[in-house]
Write a protein that holds these residues in place. Structure first.
Motif, mmCIF file in Angstrom:
data_model
loop_
_atom_site.group_PDB
_atom_site.id
_atom_site.type_symbol
_atom_site.label_atom_id
_atom_site.label_comp_id
_atom_site.label_asym_id
_atom_site.label_seq_id
_atom_site.Cartn_x
_atom_site.Cartn_y
_atom_site.Cartn_z
ATOM 1 N N GLY A 55 51.957 54.196 40.799
ATOM 2 C CA GLY A 55 53.013 55.179 40.578
ATOM 3 C C GLY A 55 52.783 56.118 39.405
ATOM 4 N N ILE A 56 51.597 56.083 38.804
ATOM 5 C CA ILE A 56 51.293 56.996 37.686
ATOM 6 C C ILE A 56 51.188 58.431 38.221
ATOM 7 N N LYS A 57 51.825 59.371 37.545
ATOM 8 C CA LYS A 57 51.843 60.744 38.055
ATOM 9 C C LYS A 57 50.960 61.709 37.254
ATOM 10 N N LEU A 58 50.424 61.263 36.140
ATOM 11 C CA LEU A 58 49.496 62.114 35.382
ATOM 12 C C LEU A 58 48.247 61.312 35.042
ATOM 13 N N LEU A 59 47.111 61.746 35.591
ATOM 14 C CA LEU A 59 45.836 61.080 35.323
ATOM 15 C C LEU A 59 44.957 62.014 34.509
ATOM 16 N N VAL A 60 44.361 61.489 33.439
ATOM 17 C CA VAL A 60 43.411 62.275 32.655
ATOM 18 C C VAL A 60 42.080 61.534 32.717
ATOM 19 N N VAL A 61 41.081 62.146 33.353
ATOM 20 C CA VAL A 61 39.785 61.474 33.530
ATOM 21 C C VAL A 61 38.745 62.119 32.611
ATOM 22 N N ILE A 62 38.342 61.380 31.595
ATOM 23 C CA ILE A 62 37.385 61.872 30.603
ATOM 24 C C ILE A 62 35.956 61.696 31.105
ATOM 25 N N THR A 63 35.720 60.670 31.886
ATOM 26 C CA THR A 63 34.379 60.273 32.321
ATOM 27 C C THR A 63 33.559 61.438 32.882
ATOM 28 N N GLU A 64 32.295 61.518 32.427
ATOM 29 C CA GLU A 64 31.360 62.519 32.928
ATOM 30 C C GLU A 64 30.397 61.828 33.889
ATOM 31 N N GLY A 65 29.931 62.576 34.892
ATOM 32 C CA GLY A 65 28.899 62.037 35.778
ATOM 33 C C GLY A 65 29.437 61.314 36.996
ATOM 34 N N ILE A 66 30.671 61.643 37.400
ATOM 35 C CA ILE A 66 31.217 61.054 38.619
ATOM 36 C C ILE A 66 30.617 61.785 39.817
ATOM 37 N N PRO A 67 30.037 61.083 40.783
ATOM 38 C CA PRO A 67 29.496 61.787 41.952
ATOM 39 C C PRO A 67 30.598 62.593 42.646
ATOM 40 N N PRO A 68 30.318 63.837 43.031
ATOM 41 C CA PRO A 68 31.362 64.704 43.595
ATOM 42 C C PRO A 68 32.051 64.117 44.821
ATOM 43 N N LEU A 69 31.337 63.321 45.610
ATOM 44 C CA LEU A 69 31.989 62.760 46.796
ATOM 45 C C LEU A 69 33.110 61.800 46.393
ATOM 46 N N ASP A 70 33.004 61.178 45.229
ATOM 47 C CA ASP A 70 34.104 60.351 44.710
ATOM 48 C C ASP A 70 35.251 61.245 44.229
ATOM 49 N N THR A 71 34.885 62.338 43.545
ATOM 50 C CA THR A 71 35.916 63.240 43.030
ATOM 51 C C THR A 71 36.732 63.833 44.174
ATOM 52 N N ILE A 72 36.055 64.185 45.262
ATOM 53 C CA ILE A 72 36.751 64.761 46.425
ATOM 54 C C ILE A 72 37.847 63.812 46.897
ATOM 55 N N LYS A 73 37.510 62.522 47.023
ATOM 56 C CA LYS A 73 38.499 61.541 47.485
ATOM 57 C C LYS A 73 39.634 61.409 46.470
ATOM 58 N N MET A 74 39.257 61.417 45.196
ATOM 59 C CA MET A 74 40.246 61.281 44.114
ATOM 60 C C MET A 74 41.236 62.454 44.156
ATOM 61 N N VAL A 75 40.713 63.673 44.288
ATOM 62 C CA VAL A 75 41.558 64.869 44.306
ATOM 63 C C VAL A 75 42.502 64.824 45.510
ATOM 64 N N GLN A 76 41.965 64.395 46.655
ATOM 65 C CA GLN A 76 42.801 64.333 47.853
ATOM 66 C C GLN A 76 43.949 63.338 47.671
ATOM 67 N N GLU A 77 43.664 62.170 47.102
ATOM 68 C CA GLU A 77 44.721 61.167 46.884
ATOM 69 C C GLU A 77 45.761 61.649 45.881
#
Lengths: 451, 292
Positions: free
Chosen positions: B88-110
């Motif tokens: 139920g968290i509504k604000l996510l701040v992701v500092i991590t560098e080097g996340i494969p874009p295919l993971d980011t795509i799924k993250m953004v969609q969710e």
């Protein structure tokens, strides 16, 4: 030439107190430091076995590996091997690295009826425009193949030497298509890009069809795509199947680009990937065992110093000027370059030492720029957020002692700035608190100095 | 101010790691209300006085947290983000560098499906000066005031914030959206938030070469944003075809140049500064007639 080498996660978070130069004497000694055989081999080839590493890291590091900052472009033959692994039809082929192999490898393939004349010989280079540069030739017999091979192997395309030749049958083409999957930064997803015009640059095609790939993925979208290309019957089914397989390999291998150009339909109705291009995402390399050790043989097109930086976790792009620029953070580095230019100077390079640069990494950055004979003055601009200024100051002291005649302008501000000032007090390094003053000083020195 | 304030209740995912622990301390020192840390298998421990839980769900249940900052290794980040969203968290701040874009795509969609906000990945974080700092920004160079900042870069944001602060121009909120080509919060969404925020009187937009987000932002400003905007674009001297540090900072096939971005912004009435100090000069010129 000293090169710093360590796991990038450790580089970012460890405060290094001591560093020393280590000469590695073989893979077994490297293994005691947690350096695997393939990394050792790269250290040996690229850095003559020299390694700058902190004592702290030596005791703590579990695994030392290469830090990468670029994406891995594959040769055509490598891309086609991957296509074949995933069931996408590719032509039969042999690859040769010397003209003498025509008599051995190629003859054997002809004997086994794997290949037959006329044949296509294609230069394997990591650059576009191969056809226009004369990198693709046809041969009707062994003698012609031999003379073409010896010429093509000497051919340079966009300054890159031909590494090998891929030899395939000359196929009867009825239609050429374009099919690719890439990342679309605007839509924030992967997309299919297809065109009923293949064999040309996709940018110049007038009927491009795209289809965003959303989760959950359904393979019927590839049939919609094939239909949008006006394909019918067997061709529609086969192209859709290939698009689906392209998706599977794109996702499984963490790619930035998987491109078949052209995807051909032969006169007998076969659909075959005639040329292929694959770019692997560098951030995913560590979870893709298939590509382990591939980076080292794919560094074409970079200067020797750019290659060294890449392998030591620094981002270097070289330019033609004489002011060597080192900053922390990509945006600040670019902005510093722009300011140098705006105030009448010429940047010699872009070097982003990254956030949280420590002593060893800063020193490595300074040494890489020092190594460029065109550099008249170094401009070091560090604004410490997570970067500790005292670490930078210690690197500077070591560097200035090694190269007392080097002209260097330093802007240092942020965390532990007071300690940094103390450390540098005994050396004649003047610190500029303001970015503009530092840039102006560097530009003025670059004009006045005669090296 | 936008997105974060003194009422933000933050959890730190990966709080027991080196980066996580170091920045937990820095954020606490700044005054951020950190209510929990999350590291699987470490519940019962404390990080600088902050209780650690095994799961985000447990942390949220115990503390009522409404934001999360993620300091976990790149290949584990997508899973950590999904966990936070499910809790139920509504604000996510992701500092991590080097996340494969295919993971980011799924993250953004969710994130979109959950109507949540994602800042990053590969970003310095967000700060509402004097109230809440989430991420790795150096708090001391920021000061409370009327300027909203949006940026793709970390250290360049600090440089421009420093120039503003030294010119006595404080900030309402500064958002570092990150340098990755695929990311959560973008210019348009952030501009909309600043437009609605009564405390923000002017906006600074910091961009760089690559992609077309700045051009789109320019069109959006022209159409929708009434508040004054000052721009800064890094990479005017970048050679084409070379990736300038950030994964997204590349000029390819003549697209994504600094020149095109500057022209687009200018045509939307946005002045683009050539130096960080000039950003402050332009802002001062815009704000002085308003305040006097």
């Amino acid at each position: 030439m000293l090169v710093y080498w360590a796991d990038k996660n450790i580089v970012c978070t460890e405060a290094l107190t001591q560093s020393f130069v280590l000469k590695l004497h073989g893979p077994d000694q490297a293994a005691t430091l947690g350096i695997d055989r393939y990394s050792y081999k790269s250290i040996k080839i690229l850095f003559k076995g020299l390694l700058v590493i902190s004592t702290e890291i030596c005791s703590k590091v579990a695994k030392v590996r290469i830090c990468r900052r670029t994406n891995l472009n594959l040769y055509e033959y490598e891309a086609k091997q991957i296509f074949a692994n995933y069931g996408i039809p590719v032509p039969p082929s042999v690859r040769i690295t010397g003209a003498e192999e025509i008599k051995t490898k190629l003859s054997a393939a002809i004997k086994e009826s794997k290949l037959s004349f006329p044949l296509t010989l294609k230069c394997q280079v990591l650059t576009g425009g191969r056809g226009k540069a004369g990198g693709i030739k046809f041969a009707k017999d062994t003698a012609e193949a031999e003379s073409i091979a010896s010429n093509l192997l000497k051919l340079k395309i966009n300054d890159l030497a031909t590494q090998s030749l891929l030899i395939e049958p000359k196929l009867d083409i009825a239609q050429e298509l374009y099919l690719a999957i890439t990342l679309d930064r605007n839509q924030g997803c992967a997309i299919f890009i297809a065109s009923a015009e293949g064999g040309i640059e996709i940018e110049s095609s007038h009927n491009v069809v795209t289809s965003a790939i959303l989760y959950p993925y359904h393979s019927y979208v590839t049939r919609d795509l094939a239909q949008a290309l006006d394909l019918k019957g067997n061709a529609l089914v086969k192209v859709a199947d290939i698009a689906n397989k392209l998706y599977q390999l794109f996702i499984s291998l963490d790619l930035d680009l998987a491109e078949i150009n052209p995807l051909i339909i032969t006169k007998s109705g076969d659909v075959i990937a005639l040329d292929g291009k694959i770019i692997v995402n560098d951030d995913a390399l560590d979870r893709q065992p298939y590509f382990k050790g591939w980076l080292e043989k794919h560094l074409d097109g970079l200067t020797a110093r750019e290659q060294k930086s890449k392998l030591s976790g620094l981002n270097l792009v070289e330019l033609k000027g004489n002011i060597g620029i080192i900053c922390n953070g990509a945006g600040l580095t670019m902005a510093t370059m722009d300011m140098v230019k705006a105030f009448g100077g010429e940047p010699a390079n872009f070097l982003d030492a990254g956030g949280g640069s420590d002593q060893a990494k800063t020193l490595a950055a300074l040494e890489i720029v020092q190594d460029n004979p065109d550099v008249k003055v170094i401009l070091l601009n560090i604004l410490g957020g997570i970067t500790a200024c005292d670490e930078v100051a210690r690197a500077l002291v070591e560097f200035v002692d090694r190269h007392p005649k080097r002209d260097i302008v330093v802007r240092l501000r942020g965390n532990n700035q007071d300690i940094a000032e103390e450390i540098l007090a005994e050396r004649s390094v003047k610190l500029f608190p303001n970015i503009e003053d530092a840039v102006k000083e560097a530009v003025s020195r670059s004009h006045s100095l005669v090296k | 101010m936008i997105l974060v304030n003194k009422d933000t209740k933050l959890i730190v995912q990966g709080a027991t790691g080196k980066m996580g622990a170091a920045h937990t301390k820095r954020m606490l020192n700044y005054g951020t209300n950190i209510v929990a840390g999350v590291t699987p298998g470490k519940s019962g421990q404390e990080v600088h006085g902050v209780p650690v839980y095994d799961t985000v769900k447990a942390a949220v249940r115990q503390t009522g947290a409404n934001a999360s900052v993620i300091f976990v290794p790149p290949y584990l980040t997508y899973d950590a983000a999904s966990e936070a969203l499910a809790a139920g968290i509504k604000l996510l701040v992701v500092i991590t560098e080097g996340i494969p874009p295919l993971d980011t795509i799924k993250m953004v969609q969710e994130v979109k499906e959950q109507n949540a906000y994602l800042i990053g990945p590969n970003c310095p974080g967000i700060i509402t000066p004097g109230q809440c700092l989430i991420g790795i920004l150096p708090g001391s160079i920021f000061k409370s005031g009327p300027i909203g900042m949006i940026s793709k870069s970390g250290t360049l944001t600090y440089e421009i914030a420093l120039a503003l602060t030294e010119a006595n121009l404080g900030q309402s909120t500064c958002v570092g959206v990150g340098g990755d080509p695929i990311k959560g919060l973008d210019y348009k969404e952030t501009l909309t938030l600043f437009a609605k925020d009564p405390e923000t009187k002017a906006i600074v937009l910091i961009g760089e070469i690559g992609g077309s987000a700045e051009e789109e932002a320019a069109a959006f400003i022209k159409e929708k944003i009434k508040k004054p905007v000052v721009g800064f674009i890094a990479g005017q001297t970048a050679p084409p075809g070379k990736r300038m540090g950030h994964a997204g900072a590349i000029v390819s096939a003549g697209k994504g140049t600094a020149q095109s971005k500057i022209e687009a912004l200018n045509s939307a009435g946005v002045k683009v500064a050539k130096t960080p100090a000039e950003v402050a000069t332009y802002i001062n010129a815009i704000l002085s007639p308003i305040s006097h």
